[in-house]
Design a protein around this motif. Sequence first.
Motif, PDB file in Angstrom:
ATOM      1  N   ALA A 121      32.436 -32.968  -9.023  1.00 49.13           N
ATOM      2  CA  ALA A 121      31.715 -32.273  -7.953  1.00 49.13           C
ATOM      3  C   ALA A 121      31.432 -33.234  -6.795  1.00 49.13           C
ATOM      4  CB  ALA A 121      30.416 -31.696  -8.501  1.00 49.13           C
ATOM      5  N   LEU A 122      31.106 -34.480  -7.138  1.00 48.26           N
ATOM      6  CA  LEU A 122      30.786 -35.460  -6.090  1.00 48.26           C
ATOM      7  C   LEU A 122      32.013 -35.765  -5.229  1.00 48.26           C
ATOM      8  CD1 LEU A 122      28.762 -37.421  -4.785  1.00 48.26           C
ATOM      9  CD2 LEU A 122      29.444 -39.126  -6.492  1.00 48.26           C
ATOM     10  N   ILE A 123      33.147 -35.980  -5.854  1.00 46.00           N
ATOM     11  CA  ILE A 123      34.328 -36.348  -5.053  1.00 46.00           C
ATOM     12  C   ILE A 123      34.801 -35.147  -4.227  1.00 46.00           C
ATOM     13  CG2 ILE A 123      36.196 -35.944  -6.770  1.00 46.00           C
ATOM     14  CD1 ILE A 123      35.895 -38.959  -4.349  1.00 46.00           C
ATOM     15  N   LYS A 124      34.582 -33.936  -4.748  1.00 46.78           N
ATOM     16  CA  LYS A 124      34.935 -32.751  -3.952  1.00 46.78           C
ATOM     17  C   LYS A 124      34.030 -32.657  -2.722  1.00 46.78           C
ATOM     18  CE  LYS A 124      37.185 -29.905  -7.431  1.00 46.78           C
ATOM     19  NZ  LYS A 124      37.015 -28.891  -8.468  1.00 46.78           N
ATOM     20  N   ALA A 125      32.748 -32.974  -2.905  1.00 48.98           N
ATOM     21  CA  ALA A 125      31.810 -32.940  -1.775  1.00 48.98           C
ATOM     22  C   ALA A 125      32.158 -34.035  -0.765  1.00 48.98           C
ATOM     23  CB  ALA A 125      30.382 -33.122  -2.292  1.00 48.98           C
ATOM     24  N   ILE A 126      32.605 -35.188  -1.259  1.00 52.93           N
ATOM     25  CA  ILE A 126      33.028 -36.272  -0.359  1.00 52.93           C
ATOM     26  C   ILE A 126      34.273 -35.835   0.418  1.00 52.93           C
ATOM     27  CG2 ILE A 126      34.055 -38.599  -0.337  1.00 52.93           C
ATOM     28  CD1 ILE A 126      32.021 -39.327  -2.580  1.00 52.93           C
ATOM     29  N   GLY A 127      35.212 -35.216  -0.297  1.00 52.02           N
ATOM     30  CA  GLY A 127      36.423 -34.701   0.348  1.00 52.02           C
ATOM     31  C   GLY A 127      36.090 -33.711   1.454  1.00 52.02           C
ATOM     32  N   ASP A 128      35.136 -32.832   1.193  1.00 51.05           N
ATOM     33  CA  ASP A 128      34.703 -31.851   2.203  1.00 51.05           C
ATOM     34  C   ASP A 128      34.219 -32.565   3.464  1.00 51.05           C
ATOM     35  OD1 ASP A 128      35.268 -29.602   0.823  1.00 51.05           O
ATOM     36  OD2 ASP A 128      33.196 -29.192   0.170  1.00 51.05           O
ATOM     37  N   LYS A 129      33.404 -33.602   3.246  1.00 51.80           N
ATOM     38  CA  LYS A 129      32.863 -34.356   4.388  1.00 51.80           C
ATOM     39  C   LYS A 129      33.983 -35.017   5.188  1.00 51.80           C
ATOM     40  CE  LYS A 129      28.244 -34.290   3.857  1.00 51.80           C
ATOM     41  NZ  LYS A 129      27.430 -33.563   4.832  1.00 51.80           N
ATOM     42  N   LEU A 130      35.033 -35.443   4.487  1.00 54.73           N
ATOM     43  CA  LEU A 130      36.119 -36.158   5.165  1.00 54.73           C
ATOM     44  C   LEU A 130      37.215 -35.212   5.658  1.00 54.73           C
ATOM     45  CD1 LEU A 130      36.506 -39.230   2.737  1.00 54.73           C
ATOM     46  CD2 LEU A 130      35.247 -39.117   4.895  1.00 54.73           C
ATOM     47  N   GLN A 160      30.252 -43.573   3.999  1.00 52.16           N
ATOM     48  CA  GLN A 160      29.517 -42.762   4.972  1.00 52.16           C
ATOM     49  C   GLN A 160      29.302 -41.338   4.434  1.00 52.16           C
ATOM     50  OE1 GLN A 160      30.669 -43.079   9.080  1.00 52.16           O
ATOM     51  NE2 GLN A 160      29.728 -41.103   9.569  1.00 52.16           N
ATOM     52  N   ALA A 161      30.339 -40.787   3.822  1.00 53.63           N
ATOM     53  CA  ALA A 161      30.222 -39.433   3.243  1.00 53.63           C
ATOM     54  C   ALA A 161      29.149 -39.425   2.154  1.00 53.63           C
ATOM     55  CB  ALA A 161      31.572 -38.987   2.687  1.00 53.63           C
ATOM     56  N   LEU A 162      29.156 -40.475   1.319  1.00 49.54           N
ATOM     57  CA  LEU A 162      28.183 -40.595   0.234  1.00 49.54           C
ATOM     58  C   LEU A 162      26.762 -40.653   0.799  1.00 49.54           C
ATOM     59  CD1 LEU A 162      28.216 -40.948  -2.856  1.00 49.54           C
ATOM     60  CD2 LEU A 162      28.491 -43.409  -2.508  1.00 49.54           C
ATOM     61  N   ALA A 163      26.592 -41.438   1.860  1.00 53.19           N
ATOM     62  CA  ALA A 163      25.272 -41.572   2.488  1.00 53.19           C
ATOM     63  C   ALA A 163      24.818 -40.214   3.031  1.00 53.19           C
ATOM     64  CB  ALA A 163      25.324 -42.610   3.596  1.00 53.19           C
ATOM     65  N   GLU A 164      25.745 -39.476   3.631  1.00 53.87           N
ATOM     66  CA  GLU A 164      25.391 -38.156   4.178  1.00 53.87           C
ATOM     67  C   GLU A 164      24.982 -37.195   3.054  1.00 53.87           C
ATOM     68  OE1 GLU A 164      28.493 -38.529   7.906  1.00 53.87           O
ATOM     69  OE2 GLU A 164      28.465 -36.643   6.799  1.00 53.87           O
ATOM     70  N   SER A 213      41.034 -50.937   2.201  1.00 52.36           N
ATOM     71  CA  SER A 213      41.308 -49.641   2.826  1.00 52.36           C
ATOM     72  C   SER A 213      40.164 -49.155   3.701  1.00 52.36           C
ATOM     73  CB  SER A 213      41.572 -48.621   1.709  1.00 52.36           C
ATOM     74  OG  SER A 213      41.405 -47.322   2.200  1.00 52.36           O
ATOM     75  N   ALA A 214      40.522 -48.448   4.766  1.00 54.70           N
ATOM     76  CA  ALA A 214      39.515 -47.832   5.636  1.00 54.70           C
ATOM     77  C   ALA A 214      38.724 -46.770   4.877  1.00 54.70           C
ATOM     78  CB  ALA A 214      40.196 -47.200   6.846  1.00 54.70           C
ATOM     79  N   LEU A 215      39.304 -46.299   3.796  1.00 54.36           N
ATOM     80  CA  LEU A 215      38.615 -45.279   2.986  1.00 54.36           C
ATOM     81  C   LEU A 215      37.267 -45.780   2.469  1.00 54.36           C
ATOM     82  CD1 LEU A 215      41.203 -43.564   0.587  1.00 54.36           C
ATOM     83  CD2 LEU A 215      39.648 -42.424   2.195  1.00 54.36           C
ATOM     84  N   VAL A 216      37.132 -47.092   2.287  1.00 60.12           N
ATOM     85  CA  VAL A 216      35.889 -47.623   1.710  1.00 60.12           C
ATOM     86  C   VAL A 216      34.687 -47.202   2.559  1.00 60.12           C
ATOM     87  CG1 VAL A 216      34.623 -49.689   0.997  1.00 60.12           C
ATOM     88  CG2 VAL A 216      37.104 -49.590   0.682  1.00 60.12           C
ATOM     89  N   SER A 217      34.754 -47.491   3.857  1.00 60.10           N
ATOM     90  CA  SER A 217      33.586 -47.143   4.675  1.00 60.10           C
ATOM     91  C   SER A 217      33.505 -45.648   4.931  1.00 60.10           C
ATOM     92  CB  SER A 217      33.564 -47.939   5.977  1.00 60.10           C
ATOM     93  OG  SER A 217      34.808 -47.895   6.579  1.00 60.10           O
ATOM     94  N   GLN A 218      34.652 -44.967   4.941  1.00 61.86           N
ATOM     95  CA  GLN A 218      34.622 -43.512   5.129  1.00 61.86           C
ATOM     96  C   GLN A 218      33.944 -42.833   3.934  1.00 61.86           C
ATOM     97  OE1 GLN A 218      38.824 -43.267   5.788  1.00 61.86           O
ATOM     98  NE2 GLN A 218      38.612 -43.183   8.001  1.00 61.86           N
ATOM     99  N   VAL A 219      34.308 -43.274   2.744  1.00 67.24           N
ATOM    100  CA  VAL A 219      33.696 -42.716   1.532  1.00 67.24           C
ATOM    101  C   VAL A 219      32.204 -43.072   1.495  1.00 67.24           C
ATOM    102  CG1 VAL A 219      33.618 -42.980  -0.993  1.00 67.24           C
ATOM    103  CG2 VAL A 219      35.793 -42.529   0.151  1.00 67.24           C
TER     104      VAL A 219
END
Length: 284
Positions: free
Chosen positions: A88-97, A261-265, A253-259
């Motif tokens: 569920a968490l990674i799906k929510a992160i995917g939504d944010k990204l 940021q999504a996690l923080a949101e 990877s740039a994904l590190v900070s993108q993920v």
Amino acid sequence: MKKGIAFLLSAVLCVAGLTACSSQTTSAGNTESSSSTESTSAGTSEAKTDGGAVSTLEEGKLIAGTNAAFPPFEYLGDNGAPDGFDVALIKAIGDKLGLEVEVQDMEFNSLVASVGNKIDVAIAGMTVTEERLQEVDFSDAYYEAVQYVIVPSGSEIASADDLTGKTIGVQLGTTGDFIATDLEDAGDATVQRYDKAVDAVNDLINGRVDLVIIDKNPALVFEGNFEGKVTALDGAQFDFEIENYAIALPKGSALVSQVNQALAELKEDGTFDKLVSQYIEEAE
Ligand code: GLN
């Protein structure tokens, strides 16, 4: 037997500032598809979070690897598809990204090596360790855990010294395996390694192993599923150290900070806490 097992897990790292622990000097293993829209060359980990494209193996998709045998973080749902907190968490992160998330069920032990080639990220109740940081970067930590000891109900095992001479069941390649392996290397224990944690618990019930070392939350789920047969003991009794779960990402990877940021949101907007109570607290 050596006094205290805490030091055995000295590889378990960095309660805060996980990314600061990782070296970002290489992008080895990050075989991005040619459709990638940005480069993640060595040392460059700047995120393009202002509407910039997110670079993944398949454009528009985030392929997440997990091992769906670790409830409540991941398990196979009624429809046979992976479900659980991490899913569920990674799906929510995917939504944010703005990415469609595909979750692949794999062996836990092959997740780290698959990051950046078969999968974009691994999310599997995975503890940040020094050893894994050689191969992947980790997101900010999202959950604190500790190893527990599952014993047959009525067992006299209660402290670190009681582990001497025992046969320990673990899931292959996990931090529980690392603790047990250190005991084995010191000549203090025998270790049986399983691909699936539940097989270790079944062998505990059958008397083939004396105890199982596994993370707290799955231990509590197994205690509930095999009620009356097994008891889950707090790792603090055995001097086990606190561990931190994080998402494994390709090095540099740039994904590190993108993920992150999504996690923080998701923490900010309450989604994260909602998932904790829905998936983790309900299972306790
Ligand atoms: N937290 C443990 C580890 O990282 C176990 C994870 C798991 O079995 N899914 O090794």
